[in-house]
Write a protein that holds these residues in place. Structure first.
Motif, PDB file in Angstrom:
ATOM      1  N   ILE A  27       0.844  -1.199   0.000  1.00  0.00           N
ATOM      2  CA  ILE A  27       0.000   0.000   0.000  1.00  0.00           C
ATOM      3  C   ILE A  27       0.876   1.244   0.000  1.00  0.00           C
ATOM      4  O   ILE A  27       1.717   1.404   0.891  1.00  0.00           O
ATOM      5  N   GLN A  28       0.701   2.097  -0.999  1.00  0.00           N
ATOM      6  CA  GLN A  28       1.362   3.404  -0.944  1.00  0.00           C
ATOM      7  C   GLN A  28       0.293   4.478  -0.831  1.00  0.00           C
ATOM      8  O   GLN A  28      -0.166   4.774   0.266  1.00  0.00           O
ATOM      9  N   CYS A  29      -0.131   5.050  -1.953  1.00  0.00           N
ATOM     10  CA  CYS A  29      -1.125   6.118  -1.802  1.00  0.00           C
ATOM     11  C   CYS A  29      -2.458   5.570  -1.320  1.00  0.00           C
ATOM     12  O   CYS A  29      -3.235   6.264  -0.682  1.00  0.00           O
ATOM     13  N   GLY A  30      -2.737   4.315  -1.618  1.00  0.00           N
ATOM     14  CA  GLY A  30      -3.934   3.682  -1.086  1.00  0.00           C
ATOM     15  C   GLY A  30      -5.179   3.851  -1.914  1.00  0.00           C
ATOM     16  O   GLY A  30      -6.230   3.314  -1.567  1.00  0.00           O
ATOM     17  N   PHE A  31      -5.082   4.574  -3.013  1.00  0.00           N
ATOM     18  CA  PHE A  31      -6.289   4.843  -3.799  1.00  0.00           C
ATOM     19  C   PHE A  31      -6.728   3.615  -4.598  1.00  0.00           C
ATOM     20  O   PHE A  31      -7.908   3.415  -4.819  1.00  0.00           O
ATOM     21  N   CYS A  32      -5.773   2.802  -5.024  1.00  0.00           N
ATOM     22  CA  CYS A  32      -6.135   1.582  -5.760  1.00  0.00           C
ATOM     23  C   CYS A  32      -6.394   0.424  -4.819  1.00  0.00           C
ATOM     24  O   CYS A  32      -6.907  -0.616  -5.237  1.00  0.00           O
ATOM     25  N   THR A  33      -5.991   0.572  -3.553  1.00  0.00           N
ATOM     26  CA  THR A  33      -5.968  -0.557  -2.618  1.00  0.00           C
ATOM     27  C   THR A  33      -7.318  -1.269  -2.461  1.00  0.00           C
ATOM     28  O   THR A  33      -7.380  -2.503  -2.586  1.00  0.00           O
ATOM     29  N   PRO A  34      -8.420  -0.534  -2.183  1.00  0.00           N
ATOM     30  CA  PRO A  34      -9.683  -1.254  -1.999  1.00  0.00           C
ATOM     31  C   PRO A  34     -10.061  -2.088  -3.225  1.00  0.00           C
ATOM     32  O   PRO A  34     -10.436  -3.261  -3.085  1.00  0.00           O
ATOM     33  N   MET A  90       1.849  11.426   0.427  1.00  0.00           N
ATOM     34  CA  MET A  90       1.059  11.050  -0.753  1.00  0.00           C
ATOM     35  C   MET A  90       1.227   9.576  -1.095  1.00  0.00           C
ATOM     36  O   MET A  90       1.003   9.158  -2.219  1.00  0.00           O
ATOM     37  N   GLY A  91       1.630   8.820  -0.087  1.00  0.00           N
ATOM     38  CA  GLY A  91       1.809   7.389  -0.288  1.00  0.00           C
ATOM     39  C   GLY A  91       3.263   6.984  -0.188  1.00  0.00           C
ATOM     40  O   GLY A  91       3.603   5.808  -0.243  1.00  0.00           O
TER      41      GLY A  91
END
Lengths: 161, 759
Positions: free
Chosen positions: A99-106, B490-491
């Protein structure tokens, strides 16, 4: 456009609400039901950020008309674990640095869950194919693939017990 | 500092990971406020036009529409969307060349008007009702064309036709003498494509104005403090009445929002002021492609003088970059291209000339690497050309010429550390360099090749623009600590890394650290997340703040223990005398005692960072299908000198992510334009960024040549992962098929055509 009644199960709970026929499933889940864990990255079914599981299949909820979810069972990221009892994918995504920015994670986790729900021994290639529709711009995918493999092992170990 | 760290260097669970794994993390796109309206933007269909007439009356009359903004009812204050406008150091002046809305549009996608309405659907409907009459103006799309005298002018420019800001000139030694001393001189020109950040969360902002005029803007910015300054200037407000923050997470950045998030913030705020209700603006993916900054495309020429034994005697680089329609970071990017392109090798005689050129295309700005991948594709492609001409191994010619600590270079700070040679050696071993040139049989149609390239980068933005950081470390009454830094996460793991540093300095457990970040209201000035600076520069500020707090604690504790502050140390929250065993007390006891007597320990870190060079060596193994032109990277090894890996898993993640983006840059990612200035690749199905299927085996190798100027020896890492990737892959392709490419990406079409021409 005349609004219609939509009934479906969201994370095990029966939902009944009025939607426009032009509404997409992601808009209903995010805007009307307030479950913002599911993300919207393109609105065209190209990035996978909005992936949810509908009747056991992973779908891009931004191109699923909401009415198509009638009587369906829909699972989102909010429904698969709690902070004290996470889904193994949530644990391994954290532990493997997936997980980095988390936007794609879900969406990524939901795609992977749809795979593991039916196959606890996926090959690396099967994992790649499964998440090929989920764009991640941060990680380079390596740690995500490792996390999915590790989650499969965890699930298998639990099942064998 | 002691070397046996208890928190630094450990793969602690990232502070943001749980929320993100649970779907509980809040991003700007998730915000919903009471009474919030939805903003949508009308964009120009033409690459260059004057708005002769604009009629918004029908849109305003549509039920649900609360405000329509155009150049006629919004501030006429010029600005630059990038943070550079807040950090250009005199005598240089920032280039402020755009308004929120203007009466002239300069690229397809330029902002014409915006609507705030009670729903997205109504806002979209209203856009259709705005009537605009345009007078078309002449256009130019290529930077070399735009420099010509008869080209249309996009803006008033002092430095040259369509040149934003200043032309950059860098010089060391005597370039003519250097070429005269050379046995051979090589000169090549390379062409670079437009790459897009394609961060997962599109540009977004939510603006709220309170009844007494106080402004709050949640946004996807990588730099809350500079963004606040830009907004306050546009709207004529005291900085103290404007709060800019992340909510707190951002769905990636990669440079696309260093400053404003395209124009999401000022558009949302202008609409909120007109409507007197909160307004949310979220760009759709196509808007994000066509109307937010890209990487600079352009041309790089490298001329190198070399002795027979491979020693470089002179190098001249010329960079001409396409700025697009507005300046953004176009005054700075050519400088980084030149400075980094020159500084990777030691060469006594060097010169760089470079600048950007306005054209009627989407503005180019900052993207991970910031000019450096463009320059290094050229420089390190040419080094392989030279090596072959001199019959030298590419490793050997590099080993002979690489920059080493203590040698002079064009940068105003010294090179004090380098793990480059170790990176080269470890990488060569991992890729099995000795196999190079020995993998193909004559009749193979799938041909394999190995290539390498090297690079360096910065650890913060100075000297290309200003750079400094502040941070607070406040000891709470129970001995836990609160860090405050204005930097976003930002990640990239910033908040985890900064908290690790604070815990290490304070001598307490990581779990005892809380952090406030990315909020102008609760943190002192801090530039934000760009230029690979957060670990190095923001980290140095947090370390300084923690040291300041610790000093105060030790002075207080020394009194309590009746010892001297100098003999105290702290481990796991227990302060003890290094001289007498009996004398110890917990940090919590000291903090509570001080509190009861009216004192809190508040550490302040105020730092102006030095700079330090991270180093990298990339190795690529490729397969080229000579029947189709398809290039497949089968393995990438990236050995990186990061100074000190504060959190190795985060560092690996940065490197792997950079490599993936670098592979895309080398092979598939490109935005092209049609002859009417419209992007041909304005969505994910047309813009070929790597998916999981495209990623080969990636091996990230961490080398730690600690730099004396970095916190715990750390250097920048965020951008380095793609500095040399394209050059390494192009060199591997040459090894496979013997064709040198002077332009990327190496698409099937380009490679196939080249193979056909060679037959």
């Amino acid at each position: 456009m005349q609004k219609k009644i939509l009934k479906f199960k969201l994370n095990g709970e029966l939902m009944e609400l009025l939607v426009s026929p032009s509404d997409t499933l992601v808009d209903v889940v995010r805007d009307q039901l307030g479950l913002t864990g599911t993300k919207k990255g393109c609105g065209k079914g190209e990035c996978g950020a909005c992936t949810v599981i509908m009747n056991g299949q992973s779908v891009n909820s931004c191109i699923v008309p909401a009415m198509q979810a009638m009587d369906a069972e829909v699972e989102t990221i909010e429904g698969i674990g709690t902070s004290d009892k996470m889904h193994p994918l949530q644990e391994t995504f954290i532990d493997y640095g997936a997980i980095q920015c988390g936007f794609c994670t879900p969406g990524m986790i939901m795609s992977a869950k749809a795979l593991l729900d039916g196959n606890l021994s996926p090959s690396r290639l099967q994992i790649k194919e499964t998440i090929a529709g989920n764009i991640c711009r941060c990680t380079g995918y390596v740690k995500i693939e490792q996390a999915v493999l590790a989650a499969a092992d965890k699930l298998k170990a639990t099942k064998d017990k | 500092m002691k070397k046996d760290y208890t928190v630094v260097g450990k793969n602690i669970r990232k502070l943001d990971a749980l929320e993100k794994a649970m779907g509980a993390a809040t991003f700007t796109t998730d915000i919903k406020l009471p009474g919030m309206l939805y903003g949508k933007v009308l964009r120009s269909p033409y690459p260059h036009a004057r708005i002769v007439k604009i009629d918004t009356s029908k849109a305003e009359a549509l039920p649900g529409v609360k405000a329509v903004a155009t150049y006629l009812n919004t501030p006429r204050v010029k600005f630059n969307t990038s943070a550079t406008s807040t950090f250009t150091i005199p005598p240089l002046q920032p280039v402020e060349d755009q308004y929120i809305f203007d009466s002239v549009v300069r690229y397809v996608g330029d902002e014409v008007a915006a609507v705030a309405a009670t729903s997205k659907k109504v806002a979209e409907e209203a856009l259709e009702l705005i009537e605009v009459e345009y007078e078309l103006l002449p256009t130019v799309f290529d930077p070399l064309e735009a420099m010509k005298e008869d080209a249309p002018s996009l803006h008033h420019c002092e430095a040259g036709k369509n040149v934003p800001g200043e032309k950059i000139h860098i010089e060391m030694g005597d370039i003519e003498l250097g070429f005269a001393e050379a046995d051979n001189v090589f000169e090549h020109t390379f062409k670079l494509p437009v790459q897009k950040q394609a961060q997962m969360e599109t540009q977004a902002a939510v603006a709220q104005v309170s009844v007494d005029g106080k402004v709050t803007v949640w946004s996807t910015t990588q730099t809350p403090h500079p963004s606040r300054r830009i907004l306050a200037t546009i709207f004529g407000l005291p900085y103290s009445k404007v709060r800019v923050l992340n909510p707190p997470y951002i769905g990636g950045g990669f440079g696309v929002r260093i400053g404003l998030s395209a124009k999401a913030e000022p558009i949302a705020l202008a609409l909120a002021m007109l409507a007197k209700q909160p307004v949310k603006v979220v760009y759709d993916r196509k808007e994000d492609f066509i109307a937010s900054d890209t990487r600079h495309s352009g041309y790089v020429t490298v001329k190198t003088g070399v002795k027979k034994d491979g020693t470089f005697t002179a190098r001249k680089i010329v960079g001409i970059l396409n700025s697009g329609a507005y300046c953004s970071w176009s005054a700075e990017a050519p400088g980084v291209l030149g400075a980094m392109g020159l500084s990777i090798y030691y060469c006594p005689n060097q010169m760089y000339d470079g600048h950007s050129v306005y054209t009627n295309t989407t503005p180019a700005g900052a993207m991970r690497g910031f000019g450096n991948p463009q320059g290094m594709f050229a420089v390190d492609s040419q080094v392989d050309i030279i090596a072959e001409a001199l019959r030298m191994d590419p490793m050997e010619i590099r080993r002979k010429n690489i920059m080493r600590p203590g040698l002079p270079w064009v940068l105003p700070y010294p090179c004090q550390s380098s793990g480059l040679e170790e990176c080269m050696d470890l990488g060569a071993k991992a890729i099995v360099w000795d196999q190079r040139g020995k993998q193909n049989q004559d009749r193979d149609t799938i041909r394999r090749g190995i290539g390498m390239a090297i690079g360096t980068h910065v650890s913060n933005a100075w000297p290309f623009c200003g750079d400094y950081s502040n941070a607070y470390v406040t000891v709470q009454q129970d001995g836990s600590i609160q860090v405050a830094s204005g930097v976003p996460d930002m990640g990239t793991g910033t908040i985890t890394t900064l908290s690790q540093m604070a815990a290490e300095v304070m001598g307490i457990a990581f779990e005892q650290v809380g952090i406030t970040f990315a909020d102008t209201e609760s943190t002192p000035f801090e530039i934000g997340s760009h230029a690979s600076r957060t670990c190095y520069a923001s980290g140095t500020a947090v370390v300084a703040a923690a040291q300041d707090a610790k000093k105060q604690v030790f002075e207080y504790a020394a009194n309590m223990l009746e010892v001297t502050p100098g003999e105290l140390d702290i481990e796991n929250g227990i302060i003890y005398s290094t001289l007498t065993q009996e004398k110890s007390i917990s940090l919590g006891q000291v903090a509570m005692e001080a509190h009861l007597r009216g004192q809190q320990f508040i550490g302040v870190g105020r730092i102006i960072p030095q700079n330090a060079p991270p180093y990298l060596a990339h190795f690529a193994e490729v397969e080229v299908d000579t029947e189709t032109g398809k290039v497949r990277v089968t393995k990438m090894v990236a050995a990186h000198d990061v100074g000190k890996a504060i959190h190795p898993l985060i560092v690996e993640g940065q490197l792997e992510g950079g490599l993936a983006m670098g592979i895309g840059y080398a092979l598939s990612e490109e935005i092209k334009y049609d002859d009417r200035g419209r992007q041909l690749n304005n969505g994910f199905h047309k813009y070929m960024l790597p998916t999981a299927m495209d990623i080969p085996e990636l091996e990230a190798i961490i080398v730690e040549a600690e730099d004396p100027t970095g916190p715990f020896g750390a250097k920048g890492v965020g951008e380095t992962g793609l500095v040399a990737t394209a050059a390494a892959i192009a060199n591997a392709v040459y090894d496979a098929i013997g064709i040198r490419f002077f332009e990327i990406p190496l698409t099937e079409e380009r490679v196939y055509r080249a193979l056909k021409e060679c037959k």
